[in-house]
Design a protein around this motif. Structure first.
Motif, PDB file in Angstrom:
ATOM      1  N   PHE A 111      -2.651   1.536   7.893  1.00  0.00           N
ATOM      2  CA  PHE A 111      -3.474   2.746   7.775  1.00  0.00           C
ATOM      3  C   PHE A 111      -4.778   2.571   8.557  1.00  0.00           C
ATOM      4  CE2 PHE A 111      -4.340   0.124   4.031  1.00  0.00           C
ATOM      5  CZ  PHE A 111      -5.717   0.023   4.040  1.00  0.00           C
ATOM      6  N   LYS A 129      -0.481   4.737  -0.544  1.00  0.00           N
ATOM      7  CA  LYS A 129      -1.295   5.947  -0.730  1.00  0.00           C
ATOM      8  C   LYS A 129      -1.508   6.671   0.601  1.00  0.00           C
ATOM      9  CE  LYS A 129      -3.334   3.801  -4.726  1.00  0.00           C
ATOM     10  NZ  LYS A 129      -2.616   2.515  -4.586  1.00  0.00           N
ATOM     11  N   ALA A 130      -2.247   7.803   0.513  1.00  0.00           N
ATOM     12  CA  ALA A 130      -2.568   8.550   1.728  1.00  0.00           C
ATOM     13  C   ALA A 130      -3.411   7.642   2.622  1.00  0.00           C
ATOM     14  CB  ALA A 130      -3.356   9.815   1.365  1.00  0.00           C
ATOM     15  N   HIS A 184      -0.959  -6.111   0.477  1.00  0.00           N
ATOM     16  CA  HIS A 184      -2.062  -5.331  -0.091  1.00  0.00           C
ATOM     17  C   HIS A 184      -2.618  -6.016  -1.341  1.00  0.00           C
ATOM     18  CE1 HIS A 184      -4.515  -1.793  -0.333  1.00  0.00           C
ATOM     19  NE2 HIS A 184      -4.097  -1.486  -1.540  1.00  0.00           N
ATOM     20  N   PHE A 241       0.868  -1.191   0.000  1.00  0.00           N
ATOM     21  CA  PHE A 241       0.000   0.000   0.000  1.00  0.00           C
ATOM     22  C   PHE A 241       0.899   1.234   0.000  1.00  0.00           C
ATOM     23  CE2 PHE A 241      -2.360   3.367   2.197  1.00  0.00           C
ATOM     24  CZ  PHE A 241      -3.560   3.353   1.506  1.00  0.00           C
ATOM     25  N   SER A 245     -17.680   5.209   3.072  1.00  0.00           N
ATOM     26  CA  SER A 245     -17.219   3.851   2.838  1.00  0.00           C
ATOM     27  C   SER A 245     -16.088   3.532   3.803  1.00  0.00           C
ATOM     28  CB  SER A 245     -16.706   3.704   1.400  1.00  0.00           C
ATOM     29  OG  SER A 245     -15.389   4.211   1.293  1.00  0.00           O
ATOM     30  N   PRO A 246     -15.744   2.239   3.934  1.00  0.00           N
ATOM     31  CA  PRO A 246     -14.664   1.884   4.867  1.00  0.00           C
ATOM     32  C   PRO A 246     -13.263   2.087   4.282  1.00  0.00           C
ATOM     33  CG  PRO A 246     -15.664  -0.102   3.985  1.00  0.00           C
ATOM     34  CD  PRO A 246     -16.439   1.052   3.415  1.00  0.00           C
ATOM     35  N   GLY A 247     -13.118   2.894   3.247  1.00  0.00           N
ATOM     36  CA  GLY A 247     -11.803   3.128   2.649  1.00  0.00           C
ATOM     37  C   GLY A 247     -10.835   3.758   3.633  1.00  0.00           C
ATOM     38  N   PRO A 248      -9.535   3.781   3.275  1.00  0.00           N
ATOM     39  CA  PRO A 248      -8.512   4.306   4.178  1.00  0.00           C
ATOM     40  C   PRO A 248      -8.852   5.713   4.672  1.00  0.00           C
ATOM     41  CG  PRO A 248      -7.500   3.379   2.225  1.00  0.00           C
ATOM     42  CD  PRO A 248      -8.974   3.363   1.986  1.00  0.00           C
ATOM     43  N   HIS A 280      -6.880  -9.693   1.294  1.00  0.00           N
ATOM     44  CA  HIS A 280      -5.827  -9.147   0.420  1.00  0.00           C
ATOM     45  C   HIS A 280      -4.683 -10.143   0.190  1.00  0.00           C
ATOM     46  CE1 HIS A 280      -6.991  -4.797   0.098  1.00  0.00           C
ATOM     47  NE2 HIS A 280      -7.789  -5.197   1.060  1.00  0.00           N
ATOM     48  N   LYS A 333      -7.864   9.287   5.723  1.00  0.00           N
ATOM     49  CA  LYS A 333      -6.731  10.169   5.463  1.00  0.00           C
ATOM     50  C   LYS A 333      -6.582  11.100   6.658  1.00  0.00           C
ATOM     51  CE  LYS A 333      -7.331   9.698   0.521  1.00  0.00           C
ATOM     52  NZ  LYS A 333      -8.282   8.572   0.637  1.00  0.00           N
TER      53      LYS A 333
END
Lengths: 120, 326
Positions: free
Chosen positions: B279, B81-82, B116, B79, B289-292, B145, B294
């Motif tokens: 993260f 990303k932010a 990931h 992974f 949504s359950p996304g990361p 994952h 930030k």
């Protein structure tokens, strides 16, 4: 005499170039006609959902899915006959629906993500 | 003050979304510690937990036992990303935290999402980094994952030695029975985590020979209780698995997947989820949504963590302490 030969050669070369260029263009348009689906449509993957969640398309439509999430997803039909590789951020998957029917699909990594495509 | 309100809001959510079929007569309490990891101490089979960042406030009697181990989770190697473009350094920070514990833990449990994207290099990096931990044995269960594209073949080749089916197994240590379950395979459209009939039958048999006084620790990636089914944070057939565990005096369930620490005590079963080393994810229902999640860089490490578990025979307590990496 030498000069005449040179002109003739240049002329022939130019003609050859025109023919090659013409053939390439022709070839390209034939290829495009062969692979071109009836139409194309895109389904976005954002915030752990497929948008639009349900679409109706004519047979022969090529559907593109693009993953805009920071998390990988995939596209799997409920009967597992259609299955994309895992799509990381920005990845795209395309599938042409040639047969009419109702296609329910989901993300097999996050199975709460479900959607439907109706083909007629 | 902020911590108190965070616990309260999660109490409400958890009461709203429990559909896991567990006996409600017992004591039920939900806690969420945003901004910490977890330190676990098993004392005589009942699990107590402390915030690792508050470990100094806890007496040494409570945090010492005959058996201590560490849980880490959701390392997501690869992974980039932010809010965390450097998941390697945060896994290293988790290992440093483990290595700084006064007593080296007996082993490490990794509750999945090691990688990931299931890439060989991502598995290699995780294994390589964990070699520097004071505890040499690492027991894994896969996250979703870790089984991408190959139905978990690579995961099994690496970590599945001696396991059954998709990678489930059990082992004993100091009288505690540990069970690693796999609930990330053959997920059904619209469903949650899935154990499957074959694994449930194996689990029933595995538990049959144990006396009811044996402390049992179950670990799996996706929570075995309904944290928030709307986001897939639960396991469809966990109620059946938990029914096999009802006769035991003390059961502890350790999960990952939701990238935040949460706890619930229900009857004889104590549920814990560990923070991610990579993260944070939002609190149930608090984001689209359950996304990361930030978060500002300076906050990141306070939202990642490790969990330490310590077992003391005869004291009837299993203590879990969360530790943040910050």
């Amino acid at each position: 005499m030498m000069r005449t030969t040179l002109y003739t050669c240049t002329g022939l070369f130019a003609l050859a170039l025109v023919i090659v260029a013409g053939m390439t263009i022709l070839k390209r348009s034939v290829a495009a006609a062969e692979s071109k689906p009836v139409s194309m449509t895109e389904i976005k993957i954002d915030n752990f959902s497929f948008t639009p969640a349900s679409i109706t398309i004519p047979a022969g439509t090529e559907v593109h899915w693009k993953n805009n999430d920071d998390i990988p997803h995939n596209v799997v039909s409920n009967d597992h006959t259609i299955k994309s590789k895992v799509l990381d951020t920005g990845d795209d998957f395309a599938y042409t629906f040639s047969q009419p029917g109702t296609y329910d699909y989901f993300c097999s990594i996050h199975p709460k993500m479900t959607a439907r495509i109706i083909v007629h | 003050m902020a911590e108190k309100s965070a616990r309260k809001s999660n109490d409400v959510l958890l009461h709203d979304h429990n559909h896991d079929g567990i006996d409600r007569r017992g004591f039920l309490k939900c806690m969420a510690w945003a901004g910490t990891g977890a330190f676990c101490v098993i004392q005589g089979g009942v699990l107590n937990s402390y915030s690792l960042s508050k470990l100094a406030e806890v007496g040494s009697m409570e945090t010492r036992g005959e058996l201590s181990f560490v849980q880490i989770s959701d390392s997501h190697m690869g992974f980039d990303k932010a809010a965390n473009p450097d998941v390697v350094s945060t896994l290293k920070a988790a290992i440093d935290k483990i290595n700084a514990l006064p007593q080296p833990p007996a082993f490490i449990l990794h509750t999945g999402d090691i990688t990931h994207l299931s890439k060989p290099a991502e598995f290699d990096t995780a294994e390589q980094l964990l070699k520097s931990a004071s505890a040499k044995d690492v027991f894994y269960v896969p996250g979703e994952h870790d089984v991408l594209n190959d139905e978990g073949k690579q995961y099994l080749d690496r970590f599945g030695k001696g396991s059954k089916g998709a990678g489930w197994y059990s082992f004993e240590n100091k009288g505690v029975h540990f069970i690693g379950l796999v609930n990330v395979m053959n997920l059904k459209a619209g469903g949650l985590g899935n154990l499957g009939q074959e694994q449930l039958e194996w689990l029933e048999k595995d538990l049959k020979h144990l006396s009811k006084s044996t402390p049992v620790v179950v670990f799996a990636h996706i929570p075995l209780w309904s944290v928030y089914p709307e986001w897939g944070w639960g396991t469809d057939d966990s109620a059946q698995a938990l029914s096999y565990l009802k006769r035991f005096g003390s059961v502890t369930v350790l999960n990952g997947h939701i990238h935040q620490t949460m706890q619930k005590v229900e009857g004889n079963i104590t549920f814990h989820t560990a923070a991610s080393t990579a993260f944070p994810q939002p609190k149930p229902g608090s984001a689209p949504s359950p996304g990361p999640m930030k978060v500002p860089e300076e906050q990141l490490r306070s939202l990642l963590g490790v969990t330490d578990v310590n077992y003391v025979r005869g004291h009837h307590a299993l203590a879990v302490t969360d530790s943040s990496l910050g």
